[in-house]
Design a protein around this motif. Sequence first.
Motif, PDB file in Angstrom:
ATOM      1  N   THR A 132       4.300   5.678  -5.453  1.00 50.85           N
ATOM      2  CA  THR A 132       4.363   5.673  -6.920  1.00 50.85           C
ATOM      3  C   THR A 132       3.303   6.590  -7.530  1.00 50.85           C
ATOM      4  OG1 THR A 132       5.170   3.390  -6.869  1.00 50.85           O
ATOM      5  CG2 THR A 132       4.299   4.196  -8.964  1.00 50.85           C
ATOM      6  N   ALA A 133       2.101   6.559  -6.958  1.00 49.02           N
ATOM      7  CA  ALA A 133       1.016   7.403  -7.477  1.00 49.02           C
ATOM      8  C   ALA A 133       1.370   8.878  -7.360  1.00 49.02           C
ATOM      9  CB  ALA A 133      -0.272   7.104  -6.720  1.00 49.02           C
ATOM     10  N   VAL A 134       1.920   9.278  -6.227  1.00 50.82           N
ATOM     11  CA  VAL A 134       2.302  10.682  -6.043  1.00 50.82           C
ATOM     12  C   VAL A 134       3.434  11.059  -6.993  1.00 50.82           C
ATOM     13  CG1 VAL A 134       3.262  12.355  -4.419  1.00 50.82           C
ATOM     14  CG2 VAL A 134       1.549  10.702  -3.634  1.00 50.82           C
ATOM     15  N   LEU A 186       0.837  -1.200   0.000  1.00 49.78           N
ATOM     16  CA  LEU A 186       0.000   0.000   0.000  1.00 49.78           C
ATOM     17  C   LEU A 186       0.872   1.250   0.000  1.00 49.78           C
ATOM     18  CD1 LEU A 186      -2.647   1.582   0.311  1.00 49.78           C
ATOM     19  CD2 LEU A 186      -2.500   1.184   2.783  1.00 49.78           C
ATOM     20  N   ALA A 187       1.904   1.265   0.844  1.00 51.77           N
ATOM     21  CA  ALA A 187       2.794   2.428   0.903  1.00 51.77           C
ATOM     22  C   ALA A 187       3.472   2.665  -0.436  1.00 51.77           C
ATOM     23  CB  ALA A 187       3.828   2.219   2.003  1.00 51.77           C
ATOM     24  N   GLU A 188       3.891   1.588  -1.074  1.00 56.83           N
ATOM     25  CA  GLU A 188       4.572   1.731  -2.367  1.00 56.83           C
ATOM     26  C   GLU A 188       3.605   2.234  -3.439  1.00 56.83           C
ATOM     27  OE1 GLU A 188       7.704   2.021  -4.783  1.00 56.83           O
ATOM     28  OE2 GLU A 188       7.781   1.493  -2.650  1.00 56.83           O
ATOM     29  N   ARG A 189       2.343   1.800  -3.387  1.00 54.58           N
ATOM     30  CA  ARG A 189       1.346   2.309  -4.353  1.00 54.58           C
ATOM     31  C   ARG A 189       1.139   3.810  -4.172  1.00 54.58           C
ATOM     32  NH1 ARG A 189      -1.497  -2.403  -2.972  1.00 54.58           N
ATOM     33  NH2 ARG A 189      -3.005  -1.213  -1.734  1.00 54.58           N
ATOM     34  N   ILE A 190       1.071   4.235  -2.926  1.00 48.47           N
ATOM     35  CA  ILE A 190       0.900   5.673  -2.659  1.00 48.47           C
ATOM     36  C   ILE A 190       2.114   6.453  -3.156  1.00 48.47           C
ATOM     37  CG2 ILE A 190       0.747   7.405  -0.823  1.00 48.47           C
ATOM     38  CD1 ILE A 190      -0.879   5.369   0.807  1.00 48.47           C
TER      39      ILE A 190
END
Length: 388
Positions: A329-331, A323-327
Motif C-alpha cells: 500500500t505504501a509503494v 507487513l506485506a500489505e503495508r509495504i
Amino acid sequence: MHLNIETLALLNGGQALVLALMLWFGTRDGSNRAVKGLRLRAGALLLEAGGDFILAFDFKLSQTSVLLMGNTLNLAAQALTIVALRMVLGRNLRWREAIALGVTGWLGVTYLGAVHPDYLMRVLWGSAILTCNSLLNLSALWGGCREQDTRAQCLLFWTYVLAIALLVWRNLSLWMLATPPQGIGVPTPVNIAYVLLFGLQPLLASVGFLLLYNEILQRDLYDLARIDPLTGVINRLGLLEASDVLLTKARARRESIGVLLIDADHFKSINDRFGHDDGDRVLLELVASIRRMLRANDLVGRVGGEEFLVLSPSVKEGDLLALAERIRTAVEHTPFHINGQSYALTVSIGAAIASSSEQDMMAARRRADAALYEAKRAGRNCVRISAA
C-alpha cells in the motif's frame, strides 16, 4: 656516544621523523577521513621531532629559546594528535578543547619558565596539560578494548594510560628529590628515564594508528562485499550471512522468521522509457518506502535488479501478511518522481514463513519465490503467501 639527554632527544627526534614519513607516504587516498587523520598525525610527529631536535641541540640555544620553542612544538603536536585520532575514529574532533589546552599549557609553562621561574611547578603544570590531552584521547578510545573486531584501540588506550602513569611518576620523583634539577636537560636519572620512556610513546602511538587504519580498511572491504552500492542495503552475500544469524537466534527462541520477496511491477518499462539513471533513482525511493514500513529488527536486502528480500524475525503468518500489505500500500500511494513528473509504481510480494526447525533459509526463499510468481499471475500489485 654517551647516553645523555641530548643523545636521547636526538634519537627520539630521528625516530619521530621516520615515523612521520612512514605515515605520510604509506597512505594514498587523501580524500578519506581516516587518511587525513593519519597525515595529521604525521604532521604532529614532525612537530614532536622538531621539539626533540631543539632539546638535542640545547647547548647552542639559550635556555629561554629551548623552553619556548620546544614547548610550543610539543603542545601543538599534542593538539594535532587529539584531532587526528578522533578523525581516524570518526568521532567529534574536539579541536576547540585541543587548542584551548595547548594555549593554556603554553601560557602556564612560559610564565613559570620565563616570567616567574619555578621548575617543579612548571613540570607539574605541563604534566597536568599533557594528562588532559591524554584523557581526551582516552575518551575517544573508551570501549575499544571490548570490541571484537579491533585491537588497535586497545593498544592506543593503554599507550595513553601509560603516558599518564609516566607523568605521575616523574612528578613524584622530582618532588621527592632533595635537590631537584632545574631543567629537562640536566642529566639526572629521572630526566634520562623520562626522556627515554616518553620517547617510546610516538612509536607505540604510531603503530596503534597504523593498526587502527588497517582495521578500518578491513571493515570497509567487508562492507563493500556485503552492501549494494546503489541502494545501500545488503546484497546477496549479506542476506545469506544475515539469514544464518537470524535462523540461529530463531532456533534458540523457537520462533519463526517471515520472508518477503518484493518485485517492482513492470520496472523494465521505466528503464526503457526514462533510462537507467532515472530507474536507479526510482529504486532508491522504493527502498526508502519499504524501510519506512519495517520494524527496527527487520532486514531488507537487494536480491538483484528490482527484486528485494525482507526478513522479519519473530512473526506469525497474520503479522507477516499485514507487513506485506503495508509495504504494498505504501509503494502504491507513493508518487515516484521522474524528470519532474510523478510516476505510479506497484509491487508484487510473495511471502513465506521459515520455522526454527529448518536447516537454512533457502527452502523458505523458494516458497516465497513461488508465492511471488502466484502474485504476478494474479495480476500483480498484490500479496500471496506460500501454503507450505
